[in-house]
Each structure stands twice: as C-alpha cells, then as structure tokens.
Design an enzyme around this catalytic site. Structure first.
Site, PDB file in Angstrom:
ATOM      1  N   ASP A  13       0.969  -1.276   0.086  1.00 25.41           N
ATOM      2  CA  ASP A  13      -0.095  -0.030   0.132  1.00 25.41           C
ATOM      3  C   ASP A  13       1.018   1.200  -0.035  1.00 25.41           C
ATOM      4  O   ASP A  13       1.972   1.084   0.421  1.00 25.41           O
ATOM      5  CB  ASP A  13      -0.857  -0.019   1.221  1.00 25.41           C
ATOM      6  CG  ASP A  13      -1.999  -0.682   1.120  1.00 25.41           C
ATOM      7  OD1 ASP A  13      -2.354  -1.454  -0.013  1.00 25.41           O
ATOM      8  OD2 ASP A  13      -2.904  -0.654   1.910  1.00 25.41           O
ATOM      9  N   ASP A  14       0.350   2.266  -0.473  1.00 24.91           N
ATOM     10  CA  ASP A  14       0.894   3.758  -0.296  1.00 24.91           C
ATOM     11  C   ASP A  14       1.879   4.016  -1.274  1.00 24.91           C
ATOM     12  O   ASP A  14       2.781   4.679  -0.867  1.00 24.91           O
ATOM     13  CB  ASP A  14       1.316   4.294   1.221  1.00 24.91           C
ATOM     14  CG  ASP A  14       0.027   3.905   2.180  1.00 24.91           C
ATOM     15  OD1 ASP A  14      -0.851   3.953   1.758  1.00 24.91           O
ATOM     16  OD2 ASP A  14       0.493   3.721   3.380  1.00 24.91           O
ATOM     17  N   HIS A 134      -7.653   4.009   1.230  1.00 24.08           N
ATOM     18  CA  HIS A 134      -6.629   4.474   1.971  1.00 24.08           C
ATOM     19  C   HIS A 134      -7.161   4.495   3.374  1.00 24.08           C
ATOM     20  O   HIS A 134      -8.433   5.084   3.768  1.00 24.08           O
ATOM     21  CB  HIS A 134      -6.162   5.707   1.777  1.00 24.08           C
ATOM     22  CG  HIS A 134      -4.947   6.069   2.559  1.00 24.08           C
ATOM     23  ND1 HIS A 134      -3.788   5.433   2.885  1.00 24.08           N
ATOM     24  CD2 HIS A 134      -4.582   7.401   3.058  1.00 24.08           C
ATOM     25  CE1 HIS A 134      -3.015   6.131   3.638  1.00 24.08           C
ATOM     26  NE2 HIS A 134      -3.504   7.345   3.731  1.00 24.08           N
TER      27      HIS A 134
END
Length: 310
Positions: A13-14, A134
């Site tokens: 993620d991110d 998110h």
C-alpha cells in the site's frame, strides 16, 4: 510448482507516498516479497511511482484516498465538505466523525473518486484492475455504495474486504487498534451485500491487520497464512471471487514496506506522517523478503500473484 493451494496477492500500500517508500516497495517486489501495489495518486511521488511500476512491470491498482492530503478534483480544493479550513482532507478519524454527523456530501465523494481514477489512468496508461481505500474508507457507511457504483461503472473488477479471521485472538494488539480494527471489520461485513449487488469481487481471505509494523514477523505471517489455508479448505470465506468447487484459496495480504520517509519529504500535501517515517516500514520490507518466508510459500504451495491472475 504443483497446483497451488493458495493464490496470494501481497499488496504494498501507499505507493507514491515519497521517494523512499517507492524505492523500498520496488526493492521488496524485486526480492519476491510483494506481488502487487496500490497507488496514492494524490501523493507527492505518485508520478515517479507510476513510472517505476511501468519500468519494473509491477501490477498496480488504486489506493483511493479521501482522508489524507488534498483532493485531486480541482473543484473540491477550494470549498467542499471533504476538506477542512486549511484545504486538507479531515484525516482518518475526522473523516469518520464528519460522516457520522452527516456532514459529508456523497456527490462530492463520487466526484473525488472518479477524479482519482482519471488521474490514475493518466499516470499509468490504463484503468486500475483493483481499487481499495486508504485507511479503509471504502467500506464506511454511504461511502461503500458510492465506491461500488464507481467501480461498477468503470468496470474495475476487484476491491478489498478487510475482514481478518485471526483478529480477535491477537493479544499483542493494543486496545485502541483492536477497537479501530473491529469497527473496520464490521464496516467490511456490512459492505459485502453492497459489493455483491454491484458485481464487485474480492479474494476469499484477507490478511494484514494483525501483521503490521513490528507485529510482522515470519512466525506471525506463517500463523496467519496457515489459518487462512485451514479456513479456506473448510470453505469458511467472505468472498464471491471463486466458485465453491474450486480447490485453490485466494487471499490478499496488505503490507506497508519501504524505507522510512525523510522528514519534510513526501506525504499527500501535509508532509510525511509518523507511520511513514517509522522504522516499521523497513522492518516489514525485511520480513517480507526473508528467505525463510519465501521457502514457506513454496513448502505450503502458496503462489504470489496479482489481482488480474485470480
């Protein structure tokens, strides 16, 4: 490799948060530790991340962001229910509080989600094959309906349903994390009928809440995967992704590898947060690429893959 028992999407993620996170994610992919990434298009290094994904052939989806930084949709940057007086999203907890009080416009949520998909397409040259939220905003009440509508309209087939079977049997999780994750699970459970109605798919099993940061170790990952394999073989899953007569379990492991962000470098408009500056990011990178974990995958016939391979 013989017929796999599990097809496992390990999602970093991110992606795009900062150059250091980007490099760590690429290094983790090249070491065989992850098989997929989720891009924050409103993050400071999103273009670099998209270019890296192209260069290294990394499967990439969209990490839709309604809680950190600045909206992508220009008409929402000046005045909207999604931002505070400083022009930033309300934050992980703030977004939930505004939503509970009925102070967020779902029309503006839809505008922003569609704007993020458009930017993703500009950066990568294609639509995302999967899209999640998110800080798990995509499973929140009201938001889930808008989110599913957008995925259905744009024919984005996969999402994430963050329900982890071992969550309640993890005494090492601090109580505030337990409370937050338990609520995330409830919201995810309530999202299943919505996502099903719109024809959205997700893997049979989800992992990652109990193995974040310092809680990630090779034994903890092995525990979580063994539990998922056992539950999958017994047919106890949350998914509509696979037919009941198919022997292979599908799963997603959510992870956050990287090198710690430098202060003042990165983020989504407000600079990097403590989470991204933490040594936990490099700890995750080390655990995910540990030879003993990679050997465990082979031993248990766990095949790493992307959403498009499910």
């Amino acid at each position: 490799m013989p017929q796999p028992r599990m097809m496992l999407v390990v999602t970093g993620d991110d992606f795009g948060y900062c150059p250091r996170r980007n490099q760590g994610i690429v290094d983790c992919f090249q070491a065989g530790g992850i098989s997929n990434v989720s891009l924050l298009v409103n993050a400071s290094a999103a273009k670099e991340a998209a270019d890296l994904a192209k260069r290294h052939n990394i499967p990439i989806g969209l990490h839709a962001n309604l809680s950190e930084g600045i909206p992508v949709c220009q008409s929402l940057q000046q005045a909207s229910t999604l931002i505070n007086q400083r022009g930033f999203f309300h934050g992980k907890i703030g977004f939930r509080q505004f939503l509970e009080r009925g102070q967020l416009s779902m029309e503006q949520v839809e505008q922003e989600l569609r704007a993020q998909v458009r930017l993703f397409r500009e950066l990568t040259g294609h639509l995302p094959h999967h899209m999640d939220g998110h800080q798990h905003v995509h499973v929140l009440p009201e938001v889930r309906e808008v989110f599913a509508q957008v995925l259905s309209d744009l024919r984005i087939p996969y999402t994430r349903v963050p329900m982890e079977s071992g969550l309640r049997s993890c005494p090492w999780l601090p109580s505030h994390f337990q409370r937050f994750y338990t609520q995330v699970e409830k919201d995810a459970q309530d999202s299943i009928p919505v996502f099903t109605r719109y024809g959205i798919r997700w893997p049979d099993m989800y992992l990652g809440l109990t193995t974040m940061g310092q809680n990630m170790s090779v034994p903890n990952l092995q525990r979580a995967l063994n539990q998922a394999l056992a539950l999958g073989s017994s047919g106890t899953t949350s998914s509509n992704a696979s037919s009941s007569n198919r022997p292979v379990v599908t799963a997603e492991l959510m992870v956050h590898p990287g090198y710690p962000s430098h202060p003042q470098e990165g983020g989504c408009g407000e600079g990097p947060d403590d989470f991204s500056q933490s040594a936990d990011r490099q700890h995750e990178l080390s655990m995910l690429s540990d030879p003993s974990l990679l050997a465990f995958y082979s031993q248990k016939r766990v095949q790493l893959c992307a959403f498009k391979d499910l």
